[in-house]
Write an enzyme that holds these catalytic residues in place. Sequence first.
Site, short mmCIF file in Angstrom:
data_model
loop_
_atom_site.label_atom_id
_atom_site.label_comp_id
_atom_site.label_asym_id
_atom_site.label_seq_id
_atom_site.Cartn_x
_atom_site.Cartn_y
_atom_site.Cartn_z
N CYS A 67 -6.68 1.48 12.82
CA CYS A 67 -5.74 2.13 11.90
C CYS A 67 -5.85 3.65 11.96
O CYS A 67 -5.00 4.37 11.44
CB CYS A 67 -5.98 1.65 10.47
SG CYS A 67 -5.81 -0.12 10.29
N HIS A 73 -4.87 6.87 4.82
CA HIS A 73 -4.39 5.60 5.36
C HIS A 73 -4.22 4.63 4.19
O HIS A 73 -5.09 4.50 3.34
CB HIS A 73 -5.41 5.08 6.38
CG HIS A 73 -5.20 3.65 6.74
ND1 HIS A 73 -3.96 3.14 7.03
CD2 HIS A 73 -6.08 2.61 6.85
CE1 HIS A 73 -4.08 1.86 7.30
NE2 HIS A 73 -5.35 1.51 7.19
N ASN A 87 -0.41 -2.58 4.04
CA ASN A 87 -1.17 -1.84 5.04
C ASN A 87 -0.43 -1.92 6.38
O ASN A 87 -0.45 -2.95 7.04
CB ASN A 87 -2.57 -2.45 5.15
CG ASN A 87 -3.44 -1.76 6.18
OD1 ASN A 87 -2.95 -0.94 6.96
ND2 ASN A 87 -4.71 -2.10 6.21
O1 UT7 Z 1 -6.84 -0.90 7.58
C1 UT7 Z 1 -8.10 -1.46 7.48
C2 UT7 Z 1 -7.93 -2.92 7.23
N1 UT7 Z 1 -8.60 -3.57 6.20
C3 UT7 Z 1 -8.91 -3.13 4.98
O2 UT7 Z 1 -8.76 -2.01 4.62
C4 UT7 Z 1 -9.47 -4.13 4.03
C5 UT7 Z 1 -10.52 -3.58 3.16
N2 UT7 Z 1 -10.94 -4.54 2.18
C6 UT7 Z 1 -10.18 -4.87 1.11
O3 UT7 Z 1 -9.11 -4.30 0.93
C7 UT7 Z 1 -10.72 -5.88 0.14
O4 UT7 Z 1 -12.03 -6.24 0.50
C8 UT7 Z 1 -9.83 -7.17 0.05
C9 UT7 Z 1 -8.53 -6.83 -0.63
C10 UT7 Z 1 -9.59 -7.72 1.45
C11 UT7 Z 1 -10.53 -8.24 -0.78
O5 UT7 Z 1 -10.86 -7.73 -2.06
P1 UT7 Z 1 -12.32 -7.96 -2.62
O6 UT7 Z 1 -12.36 -7.37 -3.96
O7 UT7 Z 1 -13.28 -7.40 -1.60
O8 UT7 Z 1 -12.41 -9.52 -2.74
P2 UT7 Z 1 -13.44 -10.53 -2.05
O9 UT7 Z 1 -13.22 -10.59 -0.58
O10 UT7 Z 1 -14.83 -10.20 -2.54
O11 UT7 Z 1 -12.99 -11.90 -2.67
C12 UT7 Z 1 -13.07 -12.16 -4.09
C13 UT7 Z 1 -12.49 -13.54 -4.35
C14 UT7 Z 1 -13.03 -14.62 -3.41
O12 UT7 Z 1 -13.18 -15.82 -4.17
P3 UT7 Z 1 -14.62 -16.25 -4.74
O13 UT7 Z 1 -15.50 -16.41 -3.53
O14 UT7 Z 1 -15.06 -15.13 -5.64
O15 UT7 Z 1 -14.33 -17.52 -5.46
C15 UT7 Z 1 -11.89 -14.81 -2.42
O16 UT7 Z 1 -11.88 -16.13 -1.88
O17 UT7 Z 1 -11.07 -13.53 -4.16
C16 UT7 Z 1 -10.69 -14.59 -3.29
N3 UT7 Z 1 -9.49 -14.20 -2.56
C17 UT7 Z 1 -8.24 -14.35 -3.02
N4 UT7 Z 1 -7.78 -14.88 -4.18
C18 UT7 Z 1 -6.45 -14.88 -4.36
C19 UT7 Z 1 -9.43 -13.59 -1.34
N5 UT7 Z 1 -8.14 -13.36 -1.02
C20 UT7 Z 1 -7.39 -13.82 -2.05
C21 UT7 Z 1 -6.01 -13.86 -2.29
N6 UT7 Z 1 -5.59 -14.40 -3.47
N7 UT7 Z 1 -5.11 -13.37 -1.42
#
Ligand code: UT7
Length: 332
Positions: A120, A259, A289
């Site tokens: 990115c 970004h 994104n």
């Molecule tokens: O350009 C660079 C590309 N990537 C990025 O910039 C991504 C950077 N990271 C992020 O933006 C965040 O880490 C995410 C948005 C991807 C995830 O947010 P998070 O606060 O880090 O959530 P997490 O991965 O810790 O997940 C929390 C919970 C999990 O459930 P449990 O294990 O707590 O029961 C996930 O399974 O949220 C769950 N989860 C969802 N729930 C509903 C993950 N994706 C989703 C979803 N809808 N789409």
Amino acid sequence: MAERAGIIGVGASVPERVLTNHDLEQMVLTSDEWITQRTGIKERRILREGEDPARLGIEAAGMALASAGIRPEEVELVITSSNVQIMPVPGSSPFIIEGLRDRKGTTDRHVPFFDLVAGCTGFIYALEVARCMFGGGYRHILVVGLESLSRFTNWQERETCVLFGDGAGAVVVGPVEGGRGILASHIAADSTQWALLRVEAGGTRTPATAETVAAGQHFLRMEGRGVFEEAVKMMERATLLALEQAQLSKEEVAWFVPHQANLRIIKAFAARLHLPWTKVLVNIDRYGNTSTASIPLALAEAAQDNRLRKGDLVVLVGFGAGVTYGATVIRW
Ligand code: UT7
């Protein structure tokens, strides 16, 4: 005062199809509330099946050239940054040049091009390469950030499919005077962390086979939390180092253009640097994104509605797969 490389034109293009959080609720186990709270995204633009991603690059490039007052035949070099190219061979740039060639007034000049892969952060890397090439004698360089990650998205995996959108942004790098232009740039990468964001198959290490496709190895995979933590630190570091190189303070900056990966990342970055929120450009709510296209897309919007004004000090800052990161300081 001496001439310098600057951004003399900017343009952007996104697909027509809008995919809202409510649409995604019908596709995977997610909710508008979760996506909004965790990412700040409300909707994104996605290419329709069969729609050619080149069109986005051509439209963005055409707009950038028009706003610069430059005819396509005056372009001396094209650099296209993408995570994944329109075709593995010959890449993306030739299709953009072909599209511009079809426009009125274009000649058959053989314009050199290359594609650049730096996650990115690709647009910031490409801008730095363009600045160096300008120093080497190229007068007008077209830099395109083109991304169509929807084609590499697993639409059954909620962790990634809610995040990305398609789009393109482009700028023309050319001569500017009066202290304007690209003042400084810091690009860097921590390659030990390459596994945080990856597409495992389809390259030369693991060529695409029926088995790799069946195993979903051609989809984008990401360790979201790891990326999040690295992103905030890297964006802060790049911003401070680029400003230090320009001998300017963050208080002098009119616009920070981060970004657009996640609203929480952008807010955490702004908080670490104590930036007034009114100085941070944000459009992630409408586009998600768009990876390497996100910065030029935000620039094009801000230039179009006159938020960006001649003489404004602007900082572009990003991070991405690799893990790459970087920042550019520009007197607009
Ligand atoms: O350009 C660079 C590309 N990537 C990025 O910039 C991504 C950077 N990271 C992020 O933006 C965040 O880490 C995410 C948005 C991807 C995830 O947010 P998070 O606060 O880090 O959530 P997490 O991965 O810790 O997940 C929390 C919970 C999990 O459930 P449990 O294990 O707590 O029961 C996930 O399974 O949220 C769950 N989860 C969802 N729930 C509903 C993950 N994706 C989703 C979803 N809808 N789409």
